[in-house]
Structures are given as C-alpha cells and as structure tokens.
Write an enzyme that holds these catalytic residues in place. Sequence first.
Site, PDB file in Angstrom:
ATOM      1  N   HIS A   1      -9.946   1.498   4.239  1.00 25.45           N
ATOM      2  CA  HIS A   1      -8.687   1.703   4.975  1.00 25.45           C
ATOM      3  C   HIS A   1      -8.948   2.710   6.105  1.00 25.45           C
ATOM      4  O   HIS A   1      -9.727   3.645   5.946  1.00 25.45           O
ATOM      5  CB  HIS A   1      -7.602   2.220   4.035  1.00 25.45           C
ATOM      6  CG  HIS A   1      -6.252   2.218   4.673  1.00 25.45           C
ATOM      7  ND1 HIS A   1      -5.851   3.205   5.555  1.00 25.45           N
ATOM      8  CD2 HIS A   1      -5.225   1.337   4.612  1.00 25.45           C
ATOM      9  CE1 HIS A   1      -4.629   2.923   5.994  1.00 25.45           C
ATOM     10  NE2 HIS A   1      -4.229   1.794   5.437  1.00 25.45           N
TER      11      HIS A   1
ATOM     12  N   GLY B   1       1.868   2.620  10.628  1.00 31.62           N
ATOM     13  CA  GLY B   1       2.862   3.680  10.483  1.00 31.62           C
ATOM     14  C   GLY B   1       3.526   4.090  11.787  1.00 31.62           C
ATOM     15  O   GLY B   1       4.220   5.096  11.853  1.00 31.62           O
TER      16      GLY B   1
ATOM     17  N   GLU C   1      -6.102  -4.395  10.312  1.00 37.26           N
ATOM     18  CA  GLU C   1      -5.074  -3.390  10.530  1.00 37.26           C
ATOM     19  C   GLU C   1      -5.411  -2.585  11.782  1.00 37.26           C
ATOM     20  O   GLU C   1      -6.203  -1.632  11.715  1.00 37.26           O
ATOM     21  CB  GLU C   1      -4.989  -2.441   9.328  1.00 37.26           C
ATOM     22  CG  GLU C   1      -4.595  -3.124   8.037  1.00 37.26           C
ATOM     23  CD  GLU C   1      -3.965  -2.136   7.054  1.00 37.26           C
ATOM     24  OE1 GLU C   1      -2.835  -2.374   6.647  1.00 37.26           O
ATOM     25  OE2 GLU C   1      -4.606  -1.129   6.741  1.00 37.26           O
TER      26      GLU C   1
ATOM     27  N   GLU D   1      -7.365   5.128   7.137  1.00 36.51           N
ATOM     28  CA  GLU D   1      -7.138   6.536   6.799  1.00 36.51           C
ATOM     29  C   GLU D   1      -8.342   7.099   6.046  1.00 36.51           C
ATOM     30  O   GLU D   1      -8.668   8.277   6.184  1.00 36.51           O
ATOM     31  CB  GLU D   1      -5.830   6.670   5.999  1.00 36.51           C
ATOM     32  CG  GLU D   1      -4.616   6.511   6.919  1.00 36.51           C
ATOM     33  CD  GLU D   1      -3.393   5.868   6.293  1.00 36.51           C
ATOM     34  OE1 GLU D   1      -3.281   5.838   5.063  1.00 36.51           O
ATOM     35  OE2 GLU D   1      -2.533   5.383   7.069  1.00 36.51           O
TER      36      GLU D   1
ATOM     37  N   SER E   1       2.691  -1.778  10.443  1.00 31.03           N
ATOM     38  CA  SER E   1       4.137  -1.833  10.725  1.00 31.03           C
ATOM     39  C   SER E   1       4.757  -3.192  10.412  1.00 31.03           C
ATOM     40  O   SER E   1       5.664  -3.643  11.116  1.00 31.03           O
ATOM     41  CB  SER E   1       4.418  -1.426  12.176  1.00 31.03           C
ATOM     42  OG  SER E   1       4.020  -0.087  12.393  1.00 31.03           O
TER      43      SER E   1
ATOM     44  N   ASN F   1       0.872  -1.178   0.000  1.00 32.96           N
ATOM     45  CA  ASN F   1       0.000   0.000   0.000  1.00 32.96           C
ATOM     46  C   ASN F   1       0.907   1.226   0.000  1.00 32.96           C
ATOM     47  O   ASN F   1       1.441   1.599   1.034  1.00 32.96           O
ATOM     48  CB  ASN F   1      -0.900  -0.017   1.248  1.00 32.96           C
ATOM     49  CG  ASN F   1      -1.757   1.232   1.344  1.00 32.96           C
ATOM     50  OD1 ASN F   1      -1.802   2.023   0.400  1.00 32.96           O
ATOM     51  ND2 ASN F   1      -2.435   1.399   2.472  1.00 32.96           N
TER      52      ASN F   1
ATOM     53  N   LYS G   1       0.117   4.227  -0.462  1.00 30.00           N
ATOM     54  CA  LYS G   1      -0.535   5.453   0.039  1.00 30.00           C
ATOM     55  C   LYS G   1      -0.224   6.615  -0.917  1.00 30.00           C
ATOM     56  O   LYS G   1      -0.080   6.386  -2.120  1.00 30.00           O
ATOM     57  CB  LYS G   1      -0.100   5.734   1.474  1.00 30.00           C
ATOM     58  CG  LYS G   1      -0.294   4.504   2.369  1.00 30.00           C
ATOM     59  CD  LYS G   1      -0.203   4.781   3.818  1.00 30.00           C
ATOM     60  CE  LYS G   1      -0.409   3.464   4.569  1.00 30.00           C
ATOM     61  NZ  LYS G   1      -0.486   3.650   6.016  1.00 30.00           N
TER      62      LYS G   1
HETATM   63  P1  PGA Z   1       2.325   0.517   7.606  1.00 27.89           P
HETATM   64  O1  PGA Z   1       0.924   0.755   6.868  1.00 27.89           O
HETATM   65  O2  PGA Z   1       2.880  -0.777   7.114  1.00 27.89           O
HETATM   66  O3  PGA Z   1       3.163   1.711   7.213  1.00 27.89           O
HETATM   67  O4  PGA Z   1       2.041   0.487   9.071  1.00 27.89           O
HETATM   68  C1  PGA Z   1       0.033  -0.308   6.648  1.00 27.89           C
HETATM   69  C2  PGA Z   1      -1.242   0.188   6.004  1.00 27.89           C
HETATM   70  O5  PGA Z   1      -1.731   1.266   6.346  1.00 27.89           O
HETATM   71  O6  PGA Z   1      -1.802  -0.501   5.131  1.00 27.89           O
END
Ligand code: PGA
Length: 246
Positions: free
Chosen positions: A93, A167, A161, A95, A206, A7, A9
């Site tokens: 997601h 993140g 998630e 976000e 992460s 992903n 982003k």
């Molecule tokens: P990350 O993001 O691996 O940077 O924690 C995962 C995601 O949001 O899909």
Amino acid sequence: MKIVVANWKMNLLRKDAAAFCEAFLKAYKPKGRVEVGIAPSFPLIRAVKNRVATSGAKVFAQNGHAEAKGAFTGEVSMPQIQDSGCDGVILGHSECRQYNGETEATLVPKIRAARENELLPLLCIGETLAQREANQTLEVLRQQLSILPEVGAGPLWLAYEPVWAIGTGKVATPEQVREVHAFIREEVVRLLGEAGKEVPILYGGSVTPDNFEELLTIPDVAGGLVGGASLVPEKFLKLVQQAQAS
Ligand code: PGA
C-alpha cells in the site's frame, strides 16, 4: 468476478467494528460472483473474522512481515496472520511505501511468504502526483510490476491506487483509469503469460457510491479497494450492491 475490499487503515475500535459488522450483515445478501473483503487493523481481525465468517466475506491484514518468526519487534508474520483467521494480506500500500520504506525488494519475499501461508496477496501499485505530472505514470507502474516474474504465477489480486487520489476526494477520471488498467493488464500478461489474464485489477482512491458505478463499467476494473467510504456500513453496502448489479 467483481470485488469490493474495505481498507479500514488505522481506524475503529472493537465496538465500532462489531457495530459495522452487525449493520453490514443485516442488509448484505451475497449474490453472483462478487467477493467482499474487509481489512481491519491487527487487533480487530479475530473479532471481524468471527462475525463475517458465515457470510463468506474474506478478511485481509493490511501488511505482514516476510519472515515466519524471530526478533522483529512490532512486526506480525504471515503464519500469525493466517492463524488469526485472515484469508489474505494487503501488500505494498502506498502508505507503507511512504512511511515504512516498502520497496519492490521488500515486497518480493512478502508475496512469497503470503502464498506459502495460503494468504492471498493484494498488491497495491500507483504513482504520486509528482510522477503523474512528470508523465512517469506508466514507467512507475512498470517498475512496481517488475517483481511479478520473480514471484511467478500464483494467487494474486492487484489494486491500482493513484497516490494523489487516496483520501483526497479526487478520484481518477474514467479516461485515466481506462488507460492505466489496460496498461496494467498488458504488463501482467507480458510478465506472467496466460495466468496474467486472470489477475483481478481493482481501482482504489476516493471510491464512493457516487463514482463506483461508472468505474465498474471500465474494462479491466474488477472492483474497488476502498478506504474512507468503507468505514460507513451503509456506504460499503451500497458499493457491494453496485458491484452485484454491474
Ligand atoms: P480512500 O483510500 O478510499 O480513502 O481514498 C483507499 C486506499 O487507500 O486503499
């Protein structure tokens, strides 16, 4: 089947995406039943698809609109996503839930629209830190999964998630992942019946080559949805190799 999805982003320019694909494809050897996916931002989709097509890697959009067309400035429809070369679309997601007001109600028509356009929906679910600390994790996940009977059985990948792990460098513990993935499997089977047994459940939050091997040993962890680590071709490749070896 094991699955690793990048992903990206809102990261990378076309030249970066091209360099990523070149570095990744140079070393990537498809093997076993491991699916690889890449979810770039919309402007990069066509270029990434062109580059990875022969490798069999799937390309995902990171969101999509429920309506097929119309006066929705700034939005992108599922037919447009399909037409741009995507195989699937990430939906729900955290976000998008956090910044765009995505809810269970907005996700139902999006999942339907994705399927109508032959796009595989990758639905993300997960609790916030406050919800985990208030002991509401399973309740929150039950609520987020409650839309499944409405959309019915059909192509679907899920990603658990935990929002507090995205993140942040704070990966969920194997015990937490084990508990939640077992719960999600139980819920999906309760809601979709037999078909629920086949829905892959990815872990995201992460994920790095340092923790992925262990995560892959947990029952019902079909793979990873990876943000930060997926921007570095060597790290993403390592994750794919770990999935292949698992
Ligand atoms: P990350 O993001 O691996 O940077 O924690 C995962 C995601 O949001 O899909």
